[in-house]
Structure formats: C-alpha cells, structure tokens
Design an enzyme around this catalytic site. Structure first.
Site, short mmCIF file in Angstrom:
data_model
loop_
_atom_site.label_atom_id
_atom_site.label_comp_id
_atom_site.label_asym_id
_atom_site.label_seq_id
_atom_site.Cartn_x
_atom_site.Cartn_y
_atom_site.Cartn_z
N ILE A 50 9.39 17.96 20.50
CA ILE A 50 9.25 17.04 19.36
C ILE A 50 9.44 15.68 20.00
O ILE A 50 10.54 15.31 20.40
CB ILE A 50 10.27 17.30 18.25
CG1 ILE A 50 10.03 18.68 17.62
CG2 ILE A 50 10.20 16.19 17.19
CD1 ILE A 50 11.00 19.06 16.53
N PRO A 51 8.36 14.92 20.14
CA PRO A 51 8.35 13.74 21.01
C PRO A 51 9.06 12.51 20.45
O PRO A 51 8.44 11.47 20.19
CB PRO A 51 6.86 13.49 21.21
CG PRO A 51 6.24 13.97 19.94
CD PRO A 51 7.06 15.17 19.53
N CYS A 52 10.37 12.61 20.30
CA CYS A 52 11.13 11.48 19.75
C CYS A 52 11.07 10.26 20.67
O CYS A 52 11.35 9.15 20.23
CB CYS A 52 12.56 11.90 19.45
SG CYS A 52 13.43 12.65 20.82
N HIS A 53 10.67 10.46 21.93
CA HIS A 53 10.51 9.32 22.84
C HIS A 53 9.37 8.41 22.38
O HIS A 53 9.30 7.27 22.80
CB HIS A 53 10.28 9.80 24.28
CG HIS A 53 9.07 10.66 24.45
ND1 HIS A 53 9.09 12.02 24.18
CD2 HIS A 53 7.81 10.36 24.85
CE1 HIS A 53 7.88 12.51 24.42
NE2 HIS A 53 7.09 11.53 24.83
#
Length: 176
Positions: free
Chosen positions: A140-143
């Site tokens: 889950i690409p929170c970056h």
C-alpha cells in the site's frame, strides 16, 4: 480482534535495507523495516494486538510470492502487486488505505486530496495518522502521499526510504 493460528515471517534484502514480511494464511499483514532480529519485538506486539494467540513462525517458502513481487518492484519491472493482503485496522484506516492503494505507480497525491476523495475534507491529520499506521508499506504505497505544498513529509521508514521509492518510480523529479 481476529484469531489467527500463525503469523509467518521472512526477511528479504532490498535497496532500502532489510525488510521483514509477515503473513497470515489469508495474506500479507505486516512489513517492517529492518531484519527479523530487530523487528521481532514489534511484530510480537502487533500480533498480540491484532491476532490473539497467534504463533510467529519463520517460513521463507510461504512468503516467496510476496518476496518475488517486491524484488520485481525494486528491479523496476513491477508497478502493481497481486499478493493478497490481510489488513487489520479501523473502518476509517481501511478506507484511507484503499484510496492510497489506488495511487498509480510514479504518481503522488497529497493528504488533502485523499481527504477530499473520501468526503472528509477536514480529516487531513486523520489521513496522515492512518497513513502512518499502514501495516504494509510499499504494497500500500503510502510513500506516494506528500504534503499539499509538494513537500515530502513523514514516512515510517524514514524520509530517505520514501525518497528512494519515489525516485525508483520516477516521481521525485515532479515533487522536488
């Protein structure tokens, strides 16, 4: 709280350092920055909080599919992930994580944009808090979530890791 019999863990090396990956029989549930030896305590605490009485077992073979997908991602040949996830969070957190999961590879969105998308324009801080609690960074690409002014703010693994991931995806030039 959910009951799970086992939490399977393995460790992989990556360009941003060692990653410890954990999974239930249902899917990947946790990724920690650092080797198993250093993250074991955090994994135990997280497991107790979410999976009553689950036993932690090292099992590289069971986690090979997610390791392979992450290796492809770091090699620049994978832009999306197919592995199943077993997410545990509040209804709000899960809503935020679903929105973050939809941010395309190489693109970014601000906390404010996500707040608007979920119909809670004043929940920018809550979006940040949910993003911070994301149990499976990278998958889950929170970056890919940045400040409204385009600045890189907050990342559980450190801003150096966030910068590396955004650079890998080609997004860093657009936000510098």
């Amino acid at each position: 709280m959910s009951k799970r019999s086992f939490i399977y863990v393995t460790e992989m090396n990556s360009p941003i350092g060692a990653l410890t990956i954990a999974s239930t029989d249902y899917g990947v549930c946790l990724i920690e920055f650092g080797p198993v030896k250093e993250t074991c305590s955090a994994i135990r605490t997280w497991t107790k909080k979410h999976f009553m009485n689950a036993e932690i077992k090292e099992d590289a073979a069971k986690l090979q599919p997610v390791v392979s997908e992450l290796e492809e991602y770091f090699a620049g040949t994978r832009m999306t992930f197919d592995v199943k996830l077993d997410l545990v969070g509040t209804k709000f957190q899960c809503l935020v994580w679903e929105k973050v999961k939809l941010i395309p590879y190489g693109e970014t969105k601000s906390y404010k944009q996500i707040a608007l998308e979920i119909g809670a324009p004043k929940a920018v801080r809550a979006i940040g808090g949910s993003n911070n609690q994301n149990p499976v960074p990278i998958l889950i690409p929170c970056h890919r979530v940045i400040g409204s002014n385009g600045s890189m703010v907050g990342y559980g693994g450190g801003l150096d890791k966030k910068e590396h991931l955004l650079r890998l995806e080609g997004a860093i030039e657009r936000i510098s």
